[in-house]
Design a protein around this motif. Structure first.
Motif, PDB file in Angstrom:
ATOM      1  N   GLU A 242      11.290  -4.403 -13.774  1.00  9.86           N
ATOM      2  CA  GLU A 242      12.078  -5.582 -14.004  1.00  9.86           C
ATOM      3  C   GLU A 242      10.852  -6.897 -14.528  1.00  9.86           C
ATOM      4  N   ASP A 243       9.977  -6.824 -13.134  1.00 10.54           N
ATOM      5  CA  ASP A 243       9.080  -8.761 -12.976  1.00 10.54           C
ATOM      6  C   ASP A 243       7.663  -7.725 -12.984  1.00 10.54           C
ATOM      7  N   ILE A 244       7.096  -6.786 -12.621  1.00 10.30           N
ATOM      8  CA  ILE A 244       5.838  -5.954 -13.580  1.00 10.30           C
ATOM      9  C   ILE A 244       6.075  -4.792 -13.713  1.00 10.30           C
TER      10      ILE A 244
ATOM     11  N   LEU B  94      -4.219  -9.913  -5.772  1.00 11.85           N
ATOM     12  CA  LEU B  94      -3.416 -10.110  -6.802  1.00 11.85           C
ATOM     13  C   LEU B  94      -3.214 -11.346  -7.031  1.00 11.85           C
ATOM     14  N   LEU B  95      -1.865 -10.847  -6.076  1.00 16.36           N
ATOM     15  CA  LEU B  95      -0.685 -11.570  -5.723  1.00 16.36           C
ATOM     16  C   LEU B  95      -1.042 -13.134  -5.210  1.00 16.36           C
ATOM     17  N   ALA B  96      -2.030 -12.942  -3.543  1.00 15.06           N
ATOM     18  CA  ALA B  96      -2.249 -14.574  -3.712  1.00 15.06           C
ATOM     19  C   ALA B  96      -3.539 -15.659  -4.146  1.00 15.06           C
TER      20      ALA B  96
ATOM     21  N   ALA C 292       3.191  -2.695  -2.489  1.00 17.55           N
ATOM     22  CA  ALA C 292       2.741  -4.101  -2.378  1.00 17.55           C
ATOM     23  C   ALA C 292       3.894  -5.280  -3.047  1.00 17.55           C
ATOM     24  N   LEU C 293       4.123  -5.000  -4.161  1.00 25.61           N
ATOM     25  CA  LEU C 293       5.266  -5.525  -4.966  1.00 25.61           C
ATOM     26  C   LEU C 293       6.697  -5.771  -4.145  1.00 25.61           C
ATOM     27  N   HIS C 294       6.734  -4.170  -3.773  1.00 28.24           N
ATOM     28  CA  HIS C 294       8.055  -4.217  -3.417  1.00 28.24           C
ATOM     29  C   HIS C 294       7.896  -5.137  -2.550  1.00 28.24           C
ATOM     30  N   GLU C 295       6.854  -5.297  -0.694  1.00 24.70           N
ATOM     31  CA  GLU C 295       6.887  -6.149  -0.127  1.00 24.70           C
ATOM     32  C   GLU C 295       6.637  -7.436  -0.442  1.00 24.70           C
ATOM     33  N   ALA C 296       6.682  -7.679  -1.574  1.00 28.60           N
ATOM     34  CA  ALA C 296       6.705  -9.460  -1.986  1.00 28.60           C
ATOM     35  C   ALA C 296       7.448 -10.345  -2.557  1.00 28.60           C
ATOM     36  N   GLY C 297       8.868  -9.054  -2.517  1.00 29.09           N
ATOM     37  CA  GLY C 297       9.672  -8.778  -3.164  1.00 29.09           C
ATOM     38  C   GLY C 297       9.966  -9.095  -4.763  1.00 29.09           C
ATOM     39  N   LEU C 298       8.895  -8.812  -5.707  1.00 30.86           N
ATOM     40  CA  LEU C 298       8.895  -8.517  -6.935  1.00 30.86           C
ATOM     41  C   LEU C 298       9.223  -6.785  -6.729  1.00 30.86           C
TER      42      LEU C 298
END
Length: 351
Positions: free
Chosen positions: A264-266, A230-232, A254-260
């Protein structure tokens, strides 16, 4: 060397078949003969073979619990609930995976009725096989699955309402672009949770995505990979409702690894309130239900062996933690108190 039934028959001066009848309190034997056999058995310290006794009664004194998967943190509490009731009836429990399809041990135990009743969770065993083998001497209970038939009972949770409550809570917190992280599309519980997701969006005049973007197969690794994809795609929601906690935990990683940042963001809400849910960071908001009670009630239905189907529906409850940004809802402590009260009074909805 332990005494045999032939030894008892010789001491009592009766036939071997008479010993068997007497020790099983058959009305074919007079009380005087029964007492004579019992005295001989006690004198010889004779104990009937459990296997032989069960063959005579055509019972195994064993209940089968058949699951799609024996791994993961969800099933342990269900098994504990089953085991408690099985033990209270002095029965044994066999837990089998349905992995291997029609060649699995679970399928063989059902077809050949090696156990005295079965509890089935998952879709790997077909409706037709269940309806074929269910009988007064072989009652079956299915979990999180709707199936009607003689001596087939259902234990469900409010999956659809739980899905609705999860998404309605996210909407209350200001989230408007909410994606559904799906388990197996054919699974009854996944389908019901998705229906709750859609109802919440429609009731709040929010668009329902034309297709499900993420499929996680009810696994942590599946949730992780689904969110990575989804992030991609660069299509970022502001919230995710995962159809179970394991997928939600994978999504957070997965969100943490992407810096999200979560929430707060998702923001994220899962389903099941597994033991890991309050331990991860941020602690996972989820839909809770008593997995122990699901197992316990299902097992009691096996022992009741009624012809008319029972449909037991147990409640779910939103547990708000940090992964969605806590605001209202039920706290973890309040949920624990609710579950304790349910177990105490046996509270449930019966249809």
């Amino acid at each position: 060397m332990s005494a045999t039934i032939k030894d008892v028959a010789k001491m009592a001066g009766v036939a071997v078949s008479t010993v068997s009848y007497a020790l099983n309190n058959s009305p074919k034997i007079s009380e005087e003969t029964r007492r004579k056999v019992v005295r001989a058995a006690e004198a010889l310290n004779f104990r009937p073979s459990g296997a032989a006794r069960n063959l005579k009664k055509r019972k195994s004194e064993t209940i089968g619990l058949f699951l799609n998967d024996l791994g993961g943190p969800f099933y342990s509490q269900v098994i504990e609930g089953v085991q408690e009731i099985v033990a209270s009836h002095d029965y044994n429990l066999i837990v089998c995976s349905t992995y291997g399809g029609e060649n699995s041990s679970a399928h063989r135990f059902l077809r050949e009725k090696f156990v005295d009743g079965a509890i089935i969770m998952g879709t790997a065993i077909s409706d037709s096989l269940i309806l074929q083998v269910a009988s007064e001497s072989f009652p079956i209970v299915v979990l999180d699955r709707e199936l009607r038939g003689d001596y087939v009972h259902n234990v469900l949770i409010t999956n659809e309402q739980g899905g609705y409550d999860a998404v309605a809570h996210l909407i209350k917190l200001g989230r408007r672009n909410i994606e559904f992280l799906s388990g197996p599309s054919a699974a009854f519980d996944n389908t019901q949770r998705y229906e709750g997701y859609k109802r919440a969006l429609l009731e709040h005049d929010l668009p329902v995505p034309k297709r499900i973007a993420m499929h996680g197969r009810f696994l942590e690794a599946g949730g992780y990979q689904a969110v990575k994809l989804l992030l991609a795609s660069k299509r970022l929601p502001d919230a995710i409702f995962a159809a179970n906690d394991e997928m939600a935990i994978g999504a957070i990683r997965a969100l943490h690894e992407a810096g999200l940042r979560v929430p707060e963001d998702i923001a994220i809400v899962g389903f099941d309130n597994i033991n890991l849910a309050p331990l991860i960071r941020p602690a996972l908001s989820t839909i809770g239900h008593s997995k122990f009670e699901v197992g316990a009630i299902a097992t009691q239905l096996v022992f009741n062996a009624r012809k008319e189907e029972d449909v037991i529906i147990l409640p779910t409850q939103l547990i708000a933690r940090q992964s969605c940004g806590f605001s209202g809802g039920v706290s973890e402590q309040d949920h624990d108190n609710l579950v304790a009260s349910i177990l105490h009074v046996g509270g449930r909805t019966k249809h």
